[in-house]
Design a protein around this motif. Structure first.
Motif, PDB file in Angstrom:
ATOM      1  N   MET A 181       0.832  -1.213   0.000  1.00 39.98           N
ATOM      2  CA  MET A 181       0.000   0.000   0.000  1.00 39.98           C
ATOM      3  C   MET A 181       0.866   1.264   0.000  1.00 39.98           C
ATOM      4  N   GLY A 182       2.177   1.068  -0.113  1.00 41.81           N
ATOM      5  CA  GLY A 182       3.066   2.231  -0.219  1.00 41.81           C
ATOM      6  C   GLY A 182       3.836   2.547   1.048  1.00 41.81           C
ATOM      7  N   ALA A 183       3.690   1.715   2.086  1.00 40.94           N
ATOM      8  CA  ALA A 183       4.423   1.978   3.332  1.00 40.94           C
ATOM      9  C   ALA A 183       5.913   1.687   3.126  1.00 40.94           C
ATOM     10  N   ASP A 184       6.749   2.356   3.911  1.00 37.15           N
ATOM     11  CA  ASP A 184       8.195   2.149   3.830  1.00 37.15           C
ATOM     12  C   ASP A 184       8.641   1.471   5.129  1.00 37.15           C
ATOM     13  N   ILE A 185       8.657   0.139   5.084  1.00 35.98           N
ATOM     14  CA  ILE A 185       8.950  -0.628   6.311  1.00 35.98           C
ATOM     15  C   ILE A 185      10.030  -1.648   6.005  1.00 35.98           C
ATOM     16  N   SER A 186      11.076  -1.686   6.849  1.00 37.27           N
ATOM     17  CA  SER A 186      12.048  -2.771   6.689  1.00 37.27           C
ATOM     18  C   SER A 186      12.070  -3.561   7.987  1.00 37.27           C
ATOM     19  N   VAL A 187      12.121  -4.872   7.847  1.00 37.67           N
ATOM     20  CA  VAL A 187      12.052  -5.739   9.023  1.00 37.67           C
ATOM     21  C   VAL A 187      13.416  -6.353   9.271  1.00 37.67           C
ATOM     22  N   GLN A 188      13.927  -6.178  10.499  1.00 41.47           N
ATOM     23  CA  GLN A 188      15.145  -6.849  10.913  1.00 41.47           C
ATOM     24  C   GLN A 188      14.693  -7.922  11.903  1.00 41.47           C
ATOM     25  N   SER A 189      15.623  -8.685  12.448  1.00 40.37           N
ATOM     26  CA  SER A 189      15.153  -9.708  13.366  1.00 40.37           C
ATOM     27  C   SER A 189      14.571  -9.036  14.625  1.00 40.37           C
ATOM     28  N   GLY A 190      13.307  -9.282  14.869  1.00 40.70           N
ATOM     29  CA  GLY A 190      12.662  -8.778  16.076  1.00 40.70           C
ATOM     30  C   GLY A 190      12.237  -7.327  16.059  1.00 40.70           C
ATOM     31  N   SER A 191      12.597  -6.577  15.002  1.00 44.52           N
ATOM     32  CA  SER A 191      12.107  -5.200  14.992  1.00 44.52           C
ATOM     33  C   SER A 191      11.869  -4.721  13.558  1.00 44.52           C
ATOM     34  N   ALA A 192      11.073  -3.688  13.445  1.00 46.52           N
ATOM     35  CA  ALA A 192      10.761  -3.128  12.133  1.00 46.52           C
ATOM     36  C   ALA A 192      11.033  -1.634  12.177  1.00 46.52           C
ATOM     37  N   THR A 193      11.608  -1.127  11.110  1.00 42.09           N
ATOM     38  CA  THR A 193      11.824   0.315  10.993  1.00 42.09           C
ATOM     39  C   THR A 193      10.782   0.853  10.032  1.00 42.09           C
TER      40      THR A 193
END
Ligand code: EPU
Length: 418
Positions: free
Chosen positions: A342-354
């Motif tokens: 939907m256009g969100a800017d999310i990156s997932v690392q282990s256990g957390s998301a930016t």
């Protein structure tokens, strides 16, 4: 399979009635097995998971009736004659494992299918099993089933390595009919645990300290059926708070218990939403773009993992960058990829998301992967430009009563397509 088509951009306005809590109603229904006779549970939401628990109780020999118009369930457990929770039911709902403690305590035998992993993580039940073993149960794992036997459970000292909600509930129910006193340390403190303790007390159990880290239970020889009203669903209320916040809406939540939502309300206040206690309920008023805030999920009274996905939807349009840390379930970020569609800017690392907030989301086709992930997609879609189609809607039906009607009632544009 049903899908939900939401046209975003409407600011929500009006009142929403909060339903009874799914996660309090489920253990309460299981607890009916502890006493012979007719129990009555009030303020029970009309949900797929509740129906599954009803079917499970019927499969054990109970007579189960649900009256949708009254939101009441009646369970007659006089004729329990089967002690097996079959794979077919357990695989659709992990909470089925909560019949283990009551069956073992009252009948000395239980055969319960091992719940498998699920979309949000491996979710083992080793802590339920080791605690019941400490209470004298003989437990074998065979052919995918937990096979448990006990002459009579006896009180024990239990320390949970992790605060487990359904584990604490399973053990509270078992210990209520055990011989002697059970002390559980590092017990879960969720409001649903306290609600179950109140209900068990009304049945004649002696439960002390629920809601604190240590729960002490003096076992009794028998319990009587209950007539109990389930607490309001704090996660449903939190989800509507997120919906009001993301649409810059102004809604009143009727019948929600703010004391159960302190961490959520504090966080949502910090992002710029205002709350006002009115005689008829809690007013939630969003204004403009949310401000980015970090959040970390924790056992109660910390920020609930069941609100993490909805908070991520909010942060996806926030002003700034937010770090969302999930400490309860290892894989609870499935919604991130859908929000990205939907256009969100999310990156997932282990256990957390930016989550880097974007100015706006755009409608898209998205897939619901679990209950709270579905709720986050609904929240995002309400604010997105254009139409969002949410597929695999059955996840939402498991845990949100009449969500479409409630959203329509506050002006949202949505329709279910069969
Ligand atoms: N855990 C173990 N071993 C066990 C039990 C739990 O390692 O024997 C771990 C879990 O894997 C997890 C942590 O302990 O990492 C906490 O899990 P918990 O046992 O508390 O979760 P649960 O009892 O299975 C309930 C709710 C969930 C909610 C969690 C956390 C019910 C029916 N379910 O699950 O609700 O996310 O507590 O608050 O009460 C939902 O409603 O969408 C939902 C998933």
């Amino acid at each position: 399979m049903d899908k939900l088509i939401i046209t975003g951009g409407v600011s929500l306005k009006g009142d929403v009635q909060i339903s009874g809590a799914k996660n309090a109603a489920l253990p309460a229904l299981a607890a009916s097995l502890l006493a012979p006779g007719k129990s009555r549970l009030r303020h029970v939401p009309d949900l797929m998971d509740i129906k599954t628990m009803g079917r499970l109780l019927e499969s054990l020999g109970a007579v189960y009736r649900y009256d949708k118009s009254l939101s009441e369930a009646e369970i007659d457990t006089s004729g329990i004659n089967n002690f097996e929770a079959a794979y077919e039911l357990v695989k659709t709902m992990r909470a089925s494992v909560m019949v283990l403690g009551p069956l073992l305590a009252r009948f000395g035998t239980a055969r319960v299918s091992l719940p498998g992993g699920c979309a949000i993580g491996a979710r083992p039940v080793n802590l339920h099993i080791s605690a019941l073993r400490k209470m004298g149960a003989e437990i074998a794992l065979e052919d995918g089933y937990i096979i448990a036997k006990a002459e009579r459970l006896r009180g024990a000292s239990i320390y949970f390595d992790m605060a487990t909600v359904t584990g604490t509930e399973n053990l509270m129910m078992a210990a209520s009919l055990a011989k002697g006193t059970t002390v559980m340390e590092n017990a879960a403190r969720e409001p649903e645990v306290v609600d179950l303790a109140d209900m068990l007390t009304s049945m004649g159990a002696k439960v002390y300290g629920a809601g604190e880290g240590t729960i002490e239970i003096e076992g009794v020889d028998e319990l009587k059926p209950f007539d109990h009203r389930v607490i309001p669903d704090r996660i449903e209320a939190g989800t509507f708070m997120a919906a009001a916040a993301i649409t810059g809406g102004d809604i009143v939540l009727r019948g929600c218990e703010t004391g159960h939502l302190e961490a959520v309300i504090t966080k949502i206040k910090e992002i710029g939403v205002s709350f006002e206690k009115l005689p008829q309920g809690l007013r939630v008023k969003g204004s403009g773009r949310p401000v980015a805030e970090d959040v970390r999920t924790l056992p109660y009274p910390g920020f609930p993992t069941d609100m993490q996905a909805q908070f991520m939807a909010l942060m996806s349009v926030a002003d700034g960058t937010s770090i969302i840390t999930e400490t309860i379930f290892e894989n609870r970020f499935m919604h991130a990829a859908e929000l990205r569609r939907m256009g969100a800017d999310i990156s997932v690392q282990s256990g957390s998301a930016t989550v880097k907030g974007v100015a706006g989301l755009k409608g898209a086709d998205v897939m619901a992967t679990d209950l709270r992930a579905s709720a986050s997609l609904v929240v995002a879609a309400l604010a997105a430009e254009g139409q969002t189609t949410i597929h695999r809607l059955y996840h939402l039906d498991r845990g949100y009563e009449a969500m479409e009607e409630k959203l329509k009632g506050v002006g949202a544009l949505l329709e279910r397509v069969k």
